[in-house]
Design an enzyme around this catalytic site. Sequence first.
Site, PDB file in Angstrom:
ATOM      1  N   GLY A  55       1.007  -1.174  -0.032  1.00  0.00           N
ATOM      2  CA  GLY A  55       0.025   0.080   0.066  1.00  0.00           C
ATOM      3  C   GLY A  55       0.686   1.097  -0.100  1.00  0.00           C
ATOM      4  N   GLN A 205      -4.881  -9.697  -2.617  1.00  0.00           N
ATOM      5  CA  GLN A 205      -5.300  -8.625  -1.707  1.00  0.00           C
ATOM      6  C   GLN A 205      -6.610  -8.547  -1.134  1.00  0.00           C
ATOM      7  OE1 GLN A 205      -3.316  -8.223  -4.126  1.00  0.00           O
ATOM      8  NE2 GLN A 205      -1.468  -6.974  -3.802  1.00  0.00           N
ATOM      9  N   ASP A 246      -1.136   4.328  -6.449  1.00  0.00           N
ATOM     10  CA  ASP A 246       0.008   4.254  -6.155  1.00  0.00           C
ATOM     11  C   ASP A 246       0.952   5.483  -6.839  1.00  0.00           C
ATOM     12  OD1 ASP A 246       1.065   1.462  -4.857  1.00  0.00           O
ATOM     13  OD2 ASP A 246      -1.042   1.401  -5.819  1.00  0.00           O
ATOM     14  N   ASN A 256      -2.459   2.285 -10.362  1.00  0.00           N
ATOM     15  CA  ASN A 256      -2.672   1.553  -9.383  1.00  0.00           C
ATOM     16  C   ASN A 256      -2.744   0.163  -9.686  1.00  0.00           C
ATOM     17  OD1 ASN A 256      -4.030   1.574  -6.658  1.00  0.00           O
ATOM     18  ND2 ASN A 256      -6.132   0.825  -7.650  1.00  0.00           N
ATOM     19  N   LYS A 257      -3.181  -0.662  -8.662  1.00  0.00           N
ATOM     20  CA  LYS A 257      -2.996  -2.074  -8.907  1.00  0.00           C
ATOM     21  C   LYS A 257      -3.449  -2.709 -10.131  1.00  0.00           C
ATOM     22  CE  LYS A 257      -1.726  -4.209  -6.014  1.00  0.00           C
ATOM     23  NZ  LYS A 257       0.006  -4.404  -6.214  1.00  0.00           N
TER      24      LYS A 257
END
Length: 358
Positions: A55, A205, A246, A256-257
């Site tokens: 994170g 996650q 991120d 992002n992811k």
Amino acid sequence: MRDRLLAAEKVKAIDWRDDALYLLDQRVLPFEEVWHRYTTAEGVAEAIRTMVVRGAPAIGISAAYGAVLAARARIAQGADWYPALEEDMQLLADSRPTAVNLFWALNRMRDRLMRVKDGDDPLAALEAEAVAIHLSDREANLTMAQLGADLIRKHQGNLQTVLTHCNTGALATGGFGTALGVIRAAHLEGMIERVYADETRPWLQGSRLTAWELANEGIPVTLNADSAAAHLMRTKGITWVIVGADRITANGDVANKIGTYQLAVAAMHHGVRFMVVAPSSTIDMEMASGDDIVIEERDGRELLEVGGQRVGAEVEAFNPVFDVTPADLIDAIVTEKGIVERPDTARMAQLMSRKHLH
């Protein structure tokens, strides 16, 4: 709302005490709750690299404490300690290349060190700065939670069915979470009917962390395969996709992811609003667009091994950790400085020019 969020707090992933950093090992959750103690920068860098902690905000906070540990060791060695400390800072910076919070936190620690006056204790100054970074992220979480809940009410005040991706809760931050913080606040205000959580392969996650966090707080949550997201939007009345980030570039593109981009495309097609929630430390105004972002790729074995067995000797794997969602697919970016709806370069610059919190 602040007091209600504080009262609902159940999870934390980072603890600084007795001159050591303690991290909750997120690789083994939810089956085990294991804390590791770190006393060196090398240990913290390895924890970041191997995803003991993950994170973007949590990585930045951990790196700041890692810098304190490095300074303690280097200063104890005597004269000419600063070049060695800079090597430790670079080791921490190299642990994850995409999360801009990591570099932001380390630069803030460098800046604080440069402002230490002759005769003052540099170690005490660095420790105070790391604690301040940690506490400021917690405060930012609280502010973003309220702003995001207000935005949901502004557009749709009735019960919401939300889809989220990866983990953006207390485990990923120094406080209550970014996207999950908004969901928590909206739930406390009676606006959440159900949260759908993408499992988020290959590290899961969503299934291991997000579903666990939400269930612990009594928030209705349903776990779904990543590939079911578009079908959910079509059939289950999803009203918002809410995710973290991120790195956010100067034009509002969001890294992002992996899987976030396809969610945004599907959301646009189905008329579902798309919200990104991240502290201003995630915004990189030195990077013009998402085209400039270096996307981390992890070991292909994360995809090629099933139950400890390799699926095929001749099979290759493409395993990017992040993707980039273009700004024109995003309805709103929520930060502690305020909200940018329909982000672009001008609106992002206006947000970042604010000197005070919203």
